[in-house]
Design a protein around this motif. Structure first.
Motif, mmCIF file in Angstrom:
data_model
loop_
_atom_site.group_PDB
_atom_site.id
_atom_site.type_symbol
_atom_site.label_atom_id
_atom_site.label_comp_id
_atom_site.label_asym_id
_atom_site.label_seq_id
_atom_site.Cartn_x
_atom_site.Cartn_y
_atom_site.Cartn_z
ATOM 1 N N ALA A 187 0.831 -1.222 -0.021
ATOM 2 C CA ALA A 187 -0.119 0.278 0.051
ATOM 3 C C ALA A 187 0.883 1.263 -0.037
ATOM 4 O O ALA A 187 0.530 2.092 -0.674
ATOM 5 N N ALA A 188 2.104 1.338 0.674
ATOM 6 C CA ALA A 188 2.693 2.370 0.867
ATOM 7 C C ALA A 188 3.341 2.747 -0.715
ATOM 8 O O ALA A 188 3.809 3.657 -0.964
ATOM 9 N N TYR A 189 3.941 1.777 -1.056
ATOM 10 C CA TYR A 189 4.726 1.330 -2.373
ATOM 11 C C TYR A 189 3.817 1.952 -3.403
ATOM 12 O O TYR A 189 3.937 3.015 -4.340
ATOM 13 N N TYR A 190 2.303 1.401 -3.360
ATOM 14 C CA TYR A 190 1.568 1.787 -4.495
ATOM 15 C C TYR A 190 1.197 3.341 -4.418
ATOM 16 O O TYR A 190 1.234 4.068 -5.518
ATOM 17 N N ALA A 191 1.273 4.057 -3.170
ATOM 18 C CA ALA A 191 0.839 5.196 -3.063
ATOM 19 C C ALA A 191 1.811 6.171 -3.867
ATOM 20 O O ALA A 191 1.497 7.027 -4.650
ATOM 21 N N ALA A 192 3.233 5.815 -3.624
ATOM 22 C CA ALA A 192 4.218 6.535 -4.448
ATOM 23 C C ALA A 192 4.225 6.320 -5.706
ATOM 24 O O ALA A 192 4.342 7.122 -6.656
ATOM 25 N N PHE A 193 4.229 5.031 -6.202
ATOM 26 C CA PHE A 193 3.964 4.643 -7.583
ATOM 27 C C PHE A 193 2.953 5.258 -8.429
ATOM 28 O O PHE A 193 3.123 5.799 -9.443
ATOM 29 N N ALA A 194 1.458 5.431 -7.811
ATOM 30 C CA ALA A 194 0.527 5.943 -8.643
ATOM 31 C C ALA A 194 0.692 7.310 -8.885
ATOM 32 O O ALA A 194 0.533 7.843 -9.634
ATOM 33 N N GLU A 195 1.467 7.983 -8.023
ATOM 34 C CA GLU A 195 1.808 9.630 -8.095
ATOM 35 C C GLU A 195 2.950 9.724 -9.096
ATOM 36 O O GLU A 195 2.735 10.555 -9.967
ATOM 37 N N VAL A 196 3.994 9.219 -8.994
ATOM 38 C CA VAL A 196 4.845 9.140 -9.895
ATOM 39 C C VAL A 196 4.971 9.017 -11.177
ATOM 40 O O VAL A 196 5.187 9.597 -12.171
ATOM 41 N N ARG A 197 3.884 7.847 -11.625
ATOM 42 C CA ARG A 197 3.660 7.362 -12.968
ATOM 43 C C ARG A 197 2.939 8.488 -13.817
ATOM 44 O O ARG A 197 2.832 8.466 -14.704
ATOM 45 N N GLU A 198 2.174 9.404 -13.000
ATOM 46 C CA GLU A 198 1.410 10.365 -13.637
ATOM 47 C C GLU A 198 2.203 11.324 -14.428
ATOM 48 O O GLU A 198 1.599 12.277 -15.227
ATOM 49 N N ASP A 199 3.544 11.516 -13.965
ATOM 50 C CA ASP A 199 4.286 12.519 -14.646
ATOM 51 C C ASP A 199 5.204 11.901 -15.641
ATOM 52 O O ASP A 199 5.921 12.452 -16.198
ATOM 53 N N VAL A 200 5.111 10.805 -15.879
ATOM 54 C CA VAL A 200 5.958 10.020 -16.999
ATOM 55 C C VAL A 200 5.438 10.564 -18.452
ATOM 56 O O VAL A 200 4.279 10.250 -18.525
ATOM 57 N N PRO A 201 6.246 11.059 -19.231
ATOM 58 C CA PRO A 201 5.684 11.423 -20.563
ATOM 59 C C PRO A 201 5.224 10.141 -21.287
ATOM 60 O O PRO A 201 5.686 8.812 -21.228
ATOM 61 N N ARG A 202 4.089 10.169 -22.049
ATOM 62 C CA ARG A 202 3.442 9.204 -22.892
ATOM 63 C C ARG A 202 2.579 10.143 -23.828
ATOM 64 O O ARG A 202 2.276 11.185 -23.534
ATOM 65 N N SER A 203 2.065 9.264 -24.664
ATOM 66 C CA SER A 203 1.305 9.716 -25.702
ATOM 67 C C SER A 203 -0.226 10.213 -25.349
ATOM 68 O O SER A 203 -0.901 10.706 -26.234
ATOM 69 N N SER A 204 -0.771 9.525 -24.261
ATOM 70 C CA SER A 204 -2.008 9.729 -23.958
ATOM 71 C C SER A 204 -2.117 9.824 -22.317
ATOM 72 O O SER A 204 -1.153 9.090 -21.720
ATOM 73 N N PRO A 205 -3.136 10.530 -21.652
ATOM 74 C CA PRO A 205 -3.064 10.400 -20.348
ATOM 75 C C PRO A 205 -2.901 9.202 -19.673
ATOM 76 O O PRO A 205 -3.609 8.214 -19.938
ATOM 77 N N PRO A 206 -2.494 8.897 -18.663
ATOM 78 C CA PRO A 206 -2.247 7.503 -17.860
ATOM 79 C C PRO A 206 -3.580 7.123 -17.175
ATOM 80 O O PRO A 206 -4.327 7.998 -16.780
ATOM 81 N N THR A 207 -3.951 5.834 -17.407
ATOM 82 C CA THR A 207 -5.216 5.370 -16.577
ATOM 83 C C THR A 207 -4.702 4.838 -15.160
ATOM 84 O O THR A 207 -3.914 4.218 -15.151
ATOM 85 N N PRO A 208 -5.436 5.329 -14.319
ATOM 86 C CA PRO A 208 -5.090 4.953 -12.788
ATOM 87 C C PRO A 208 -5.140 3.620 -12.569
ATOM 88 O O PRO A 208 -6.130 2.991 -12.937
ATOM 89 N N HIS A 209 -4.248 3.018 -11.868
ATOM 90 C CA HIS A 209 -4.183 1.413 -11.259
ATOM 91 C C HIS A 209 -5.016 1.469 -10.038
ATOM 92 O O HIS A 209 -4.640 2.386 -9.305
ATOM 93 N N THR A 210 -5.978 0.640 -9.889
ATOM 94 C CA THR A 210 -6.283 0.268 -8.769
ATOM 95 C C THR A 210 -5.154 -0.384 -7.672
ATOM 96 O O THR A 210 -4.326 -1.033 -8.170
ATOM 97 N N LEU A 211 -5.328 -0.081 -6.510
ATOM 98 C CA LEU A 211 -4.439 -1.061 -5.488
ATOM 99 C C LEU A 211 -4.801 -2.496 -5.703
ATOM 100 O O LEU A 211 -3.505 -3.086 -5.924
#
Length: 325
Positions: A187-211
């Protein structure tokens, strides 16, 4: 050989060995084992978003010559967006195999009402880029494979930049799990992962992953390497940065890098660099020969960090798009 003897049929689970072999021959930079590809397909089919996935084999007298696949990506999901690939090993190229597979793929996607299709090719393979361009695709983004030869990495040279600021410590996911239990660590790992991946460059907005999806994919992955997942953790137990190493099941002398990054409130404190150095030190102790990572050419901060550490880019992969949603 002529295309008149070529047949294209839907692939089944019994074709996993042939599919993995074709994928590895067509893209030897990133070979895949039958076990890993079977796992990936099962993950897509079982995803909570109800993703579509389909594959085809091109055969000549029962011998596989090429394959095609299409899927909906859980990382950039839209019901009308698909990823599609036609993969033909070099020894079977220039014989119409790719054209026949592309025609089958196009018919399938039109029937599904696809409004956007993503695909790609390496810049060192201009014929593959032209293959997509002729079918209406245009470039959206480029990615480098960056490779570090571990023989040139000296951990002692980075001692001054491997320290974290006060109140933050580096632990592996395995160590954090031993301290607070698997559920709390993920859960702690996921909270950081979910926020960090939002700022990774990609061609379309990221879809949130559920825990739950994150946990399932993490624990079931053949590349799962909790000792190689490095986390920066505060005294309050918050994970504020991460750097992931993954096992490569085709080459024990190679490790692949997953996500590296820092939560927004903690950036510019050297956390990502310190964790990356710790990950490389771990790889050095394990006797790893090389580490591969992938970066979008627009991700200048991460490209600069990797270049400082000794990673060197390989020819770029060009992501291309048809249509749009």
């Amino acid at each position: 050989m002529t295309t008149t003897t070529l047949t294209v049929r839907p692939a089944t689970d019994a074709d996993i060995l042939a599919l993995a072999q074709l994928m590895s021959e067509a893209n030897p930079r990133h070979p895949v084992t039958p076990q890993t590809w079977a796992h990936e397909i099962a993950e897509l089919r079982g995803h909570s978003l109800g993703l579509h996935v389909a594959q085809w084999l091109a055969e000549e007298e029962g011998v596989a010559r090429g394959m095609a696949l299409t899927l909906q990506s859980p990382g950039m999901y839209h019901p009308d967006r698909y990823w599609a690939e036609v993969l033909v090993p070099a020894q079977h190229g220039r014989r119409g195999v790719g054209a026949q597979l592309a025609a089958t793929l196009g018919t399938h996607l039109r029937a599904r009402g696809a409004r956007e299709i993503l695909s790609g090719a390496y810049e060192e393979e201009p014929w593959a880029v032209k293959f997509l361009t002729r079918r209406g695709f245009s470039e959206t983004l480029r990615y480098f494979d960056n490779v570090l030869e571990m023989s040139g990495f000296e951990a002692s040279a980075w001692a001054g930049e491997s320290k974290l600021p006060g109140g933050v410590r580096a632990v592996s996911l395995a160590e954090l799990t031993a301290e607070i239990g698997l559920d709390a660590a993920i859960a702690a790992y996921y909270a950081a992962f979910a926020e960090v991946r939002e700022d990774v460059p990609r061609s379309s907005p990221p879809t949130p992953h559920t825990l739950e999806d994150f946990r399932t994919r993490l624990l079931n992955a053949p590349q799962y390497f909790p000792e190689g997942t490095l986390l920066a953790v505060t005294e309050a137990g918050e994970v504020v940065a991460l750097s992931e190493l993954r096992l490569n099941d085709t080459d024990p002398g190679r490790l692949d890098t997953g996500l590296t990054g820092t939560r927004r409130a903690w950036r510019r404190h050297g956390l990502a660099l310190a964790l990356k150095i710790a990950a490389l030190q771990l790889a050095k102790r394990r006797g790893v020969r090389e580490i591969w990572t992938g970066n979008a050419t627009t991700n200048r901060p991460m490209l600069a960090l990797n270049e400082r550490l000794g990673f060197r880019p390989r020819p770029a992969y060009i992501e291309m798009r048809w249509g749009g949603v």
